[in-house]
Design a protein around this motif. Structure first.
Motif, mmCIF file in Angstrom:
data_model
loop_
_atom_site.group_PDB
_atom_site.id
_atom_site.type_symbol
_atom_site.label_atom_id
_atom_site.label_comp_id
_atom_site.label_asym_id
_atom_site.label_seq_id
_atom_site.Cartn_x
_atom_site.Cartn_y
_atom_site.Cartn_z
ATOM 1 N N ILE A 111 0.911 -1.193 -0.269
ATOM 2 C CA ILE A 111 0.102 -0.040 -0.173
ATOM 3 C C ILE A 111 0.684 1.235 0.088
ATOM 4 O O ILE A 111 0.643 2.032 -0.936
ATOM 5 C CB ILE A 111 -1.042 -0.011 1.201
ATOM 6 N N SER A 114 2.445 1.680 -3.385
ATOM 7 C CA SER A 114 1.392 2.002 -4.372
ATOM 8 C C SER A 114 1.179 3.677 -4.168
ATOM 9 O O SER A 114 1.209 4.219 -5.281
ATOM 10 C CB SER A 114 -0.142 1.328 -4.235
ATOM 11 N N ASN A 115 1.142 4.060 -3.118
ATOM 12 C CA ASN A 115 0.938 5.445 -2.754
ATOM 13 C C ASN A 115 2.203 6.299 -3.069
ATOM 14 O O ASN A 115 2.105 7.290 -3.919
ATOM 15 C CB ASN A 115 0.740 5.733 -1.277
ATOM 16 N N LYS A 120 -1.642 7.385 -4.754
ATOM 17 C CA LYS A 120 -2.918 6.890 -3.995
ATOM 18 C C LYS A 120 -2.863 5.176 -3.801
ATOM 19 O O LYS A 120 -2.166 4.618 -4.645
ATOM 20 C CB LYS A 120 -4.223 7.387 -4.876
ATOM 21 N N ASP A 121 -3.732 4.648 -3.065
ATOM 22 C CA ASP A 121 -3.708 3.218 -3.073
ATOM 23 C C ASP A 121 -4.569 2.600 -4.189
ATOM 24 O O ASP A 121 -5.749 2.856 -4.242
ATOM 25 C CB ASP A 121 -4.339 2.797 -1.744
ATOM 26 N N THR A 123 -4.039 -0.785 -4.910
ATOM 27 C CA THR A 123 -3.720 -2.179 -4.663
ATOM 28 C C THR A 123 -5.214 -3.046 -4.712
ATOM 29 O O THR A 123 -4.866 -4.215 -5.025
ATOM 30 C CB THR A 123 -3.159 -2.363 -3.241
ATOM 31 N N ASN A 288 -4.823 1.670 4.728
ATOM 32 C CA ASN A 288 -4.736 2.742 3.930
ATOM 33 C C ASN A 288 -5.094 4.294 4.306
ATOM 34 O O ASN A 288 -4.923 5.343 3.693
ATOM 35 C CB ASN A 288 -5.528 2.556 2.456
ATOM 36 N N TYR A 291 -2.774 7.271 4.533
ATOM 37 C CA TYR A 291 -2.285 7.772 3.251
ATOM 38 C C TYR A 291 -3.684 8.603 2.782
ATOM 39 O O TYR A 291 -3.252 9.566 2.228
ATOM 40 C CB TYR A 291 -2.039 6.772 2.189
ATOM 41 N N GLY A 324 3.821 7.742 1.488
ATOM 42 C CA GLY A 324 3.935 6.361 0.909
ATOM 43 C C GLY A 324 5.426 5.799 0.869
ATOM 44 O O GLY A 324 5.882 4.780 1.409
#
Length: 508
Positions: A111, A114-115, A120-121, A123, A288, A291, A324
């Motif tokens: 996660i 990805s950020n 942003k998330d 996943t 998440n 974030y 992230g």
């Protein structure tokens, strides 16, 4: 800090306070707590600090001073206080909590990655070989644990810089939160995004899942988890200048600062986050939420600077990327350390006969054989959880709950042994906080009851809402490792009996 330590060879007040703070305080605990309870999280943090954090820290300080020359850490503390079987089961549970942590982080670490890449998330959309997103994250987690085990078994010299960079980056996030929230407050002319309507705002949660008294009581385990890591404090006693004066003062100051910092941080989130507008979505989960919260902070700061909608969204995405990257580096460094450190301490502290075959061997400072066994156990647990057919949100929430429960149970073993430790007059105690046995027994009961009470309500709360499966998952991890510990110690006792020489009369 180095200068203060170098001048006397011992830690003085300020560097000791900083060391305790950095070992306990966790950034993500604040947005997670706001997600679960809103402003209602604040009183629970203060209560946990009074009934758990401070007295537990003093317990560990006394343990550490008394057994500062012992190699086995918490195993030695409990073995000398109560006995080896109790010590092994408690230490094994302590180690097991890190196994659950690895199961959690091996799947959740993607996660923050990805950020850092997308802002942003994403996943929930990831897929490999036709697998669902939950199964894909589980597969990535399995590959991750193999990779980390392989690299860690070769040595950790190359990753020390990564851990220090990650720790520094996370420390800066706290400054970003403070400065950004105050800027948004000023830009909004003092108006809070999450309004405080009455004293009920500090009691009642905006999260309907935590709207019942039973659910609110179960939240205390998250507050206890936020104070986790205090076990390391006991090892600093012998490195402290005038420990009998400086150490309790440092612990007291640190406890107050951490409790206030958590409460302030949760309040700061309410400055720029309206719970119903931002956190009520089904796409928000425990993994998440940090974030999402920080992305919204960047967005609100953009509006405060007079940026247009597109530019404010871009700023939010970059803040999420910063978060992230910082969390990914911090978790990576922690993973490389925790994959071997708890296992090594347990193996070095306990009798070698406890470990079957070559599992107890330590080569080049690493318990390599045990690390690979640990690797396969973690992979098996990830497979069971991630291929169980649940949605990603429920998957991550379940892992976090398992980690919280598993990490707090060993505290009950350590605090439960404290009264017996105080009663033994043959143990030299150079550092004493609770001078009478009655006061020691009182804090033993308070701390043990607080942790037990929190875990009890956390475990039964899902079952009261019809979610018996989550309750069983929270119980299954600690129970499994306790059974394994009993079995291992039973085999050790049998082996020990078999190797004992027969009495002379029996030999005749």
């Amino acid at each position: 800090m180095a200068a203060n330590e170098k001048s006397t060879g011992k830690l003085t007040l300020l560097p000791l306070v900083l060391m305790i703070f950095t070992s306990v305080f966790g950034f993500t605990n604040m947005p997670r707590s706001f997600y679960l309870m809103g402003y209602g999280a604040i009183p629970w943090y203060l209560l946990s600090g009074i009934t758990f954090f401070l007295p537990y820290a003093f317990m560990l300080a006394e343990y550490g001073a008394a057994f500062k020359n012992k190699k086995g850490g918490i195993y030695s503390w409990m073995e000398e206080s109560i006995g080896p079987k109790y010590a092994f089961i408690g230490t094994f549970m302590w180690y097991a909590s890190y196994v659950v942590w690895m199961v959690n982080v091996a799947s959740a670490i993607w996660i923050p990655l990805s950020n850092s890449i997308f802002g942003k998330d994403t996943t929930s959309t990831w897929t490999l070989f036709g697998l669902s997103s939950t199964q894909t994250l589980g597969l990535l987690g399995m590959v991750w644990i193999i990779l980390v085990t392989f690299i860690a078994s070769k040595g950790l010299d190359k990753i020390t810089k990564v851990t220090s960079i990650g720790g520094t980056a996370v420390a800066l996030l706290n400054i970003v939160l403070l400065v950004g929230a105050l800027f948004v407050l000023a830009a909004n002319h003092g108006h809070l995004a999450q309004p405080i309507l009455s004293a009920q705002s500090f009691i009642k949660s905006p999260n309907h899942s935590y709207g019942t008294p039973l659910a609110m009581l179960s939240f205390i385990v998250f507050a206890l988890f936020a104070y986790g890591g205090i076990e390391a404090v006991g090892g600093l006693v012998d490195r402290t200048e005038k420990a009998e004066v400086v150490f309790p003062k440092a612990v007291t100051i640190s406890a107050v600062i951490i409790a206030v910092a958590y409460s302030l941080g949760i309040f700061l989130v309410g400055i720029f986050i309206n719970w119903n507008h931002v956190l009520a979505s089904n796409n928000v989960n425990m993994a998440n939420v940090a974030y999402i919260v920080m992305q919204n902070l960047g967005y609100q700061v953009g509006h405060g600077l007079g940026l247009n909608e597109a530019s404010a969204l871009t700023l939010g995405a970059w803040v999420a990327r910063l978060v992230g990257l910082s969390m990914f580096l911090a978790l990576t460094g922690a993973f490389f350390t925790l994959i071997y450190a708890p296992l090594k301490q347990m193996i070095e502290g306990t009798p070698s006969e406890l470990w079957p075959g070559k599992m107890g061997e330590v080569k080049k400072g690493m318990p390599i054989n045990a690390m690979w066994i640990q690797c396969f156990v973690v992979i098996a647990m990830i497979f069971i959880v991630s291929f169980g057919g649940q949605a990603a949100s429920a998957f991550f929430n379940k892992l976090v709950l398992m980690t919280n429960v598993a990490m707090t149970i060993p505290c009950m073993f350590i605090s439960g042994a404290y009264a017996a430790f105080k009663k033994k007059t043959d143990i030299t105690k150079p550092f004493v906080v609770f001078k009478s046995y009655k006061s020691a027994l009182f804090v033993t009961i308070i701390v043990t009851f607080t942790v037990g009470f929190a875990n009890f309500f956390t475990i039964i709360q899902p079952a009261t809402q019809g979610d018996l499966q989550s309750t069983l998952w929270m119980i299954s991890g600690p129970v499994f490792f306790t059974v394994v510990a009993f079995w291992m110690y039973h085999k050790y006792e049998k082996k020990k009996e078999a190797h004992q020489p027969l009495p002379k009369y029996a030999a005749k």
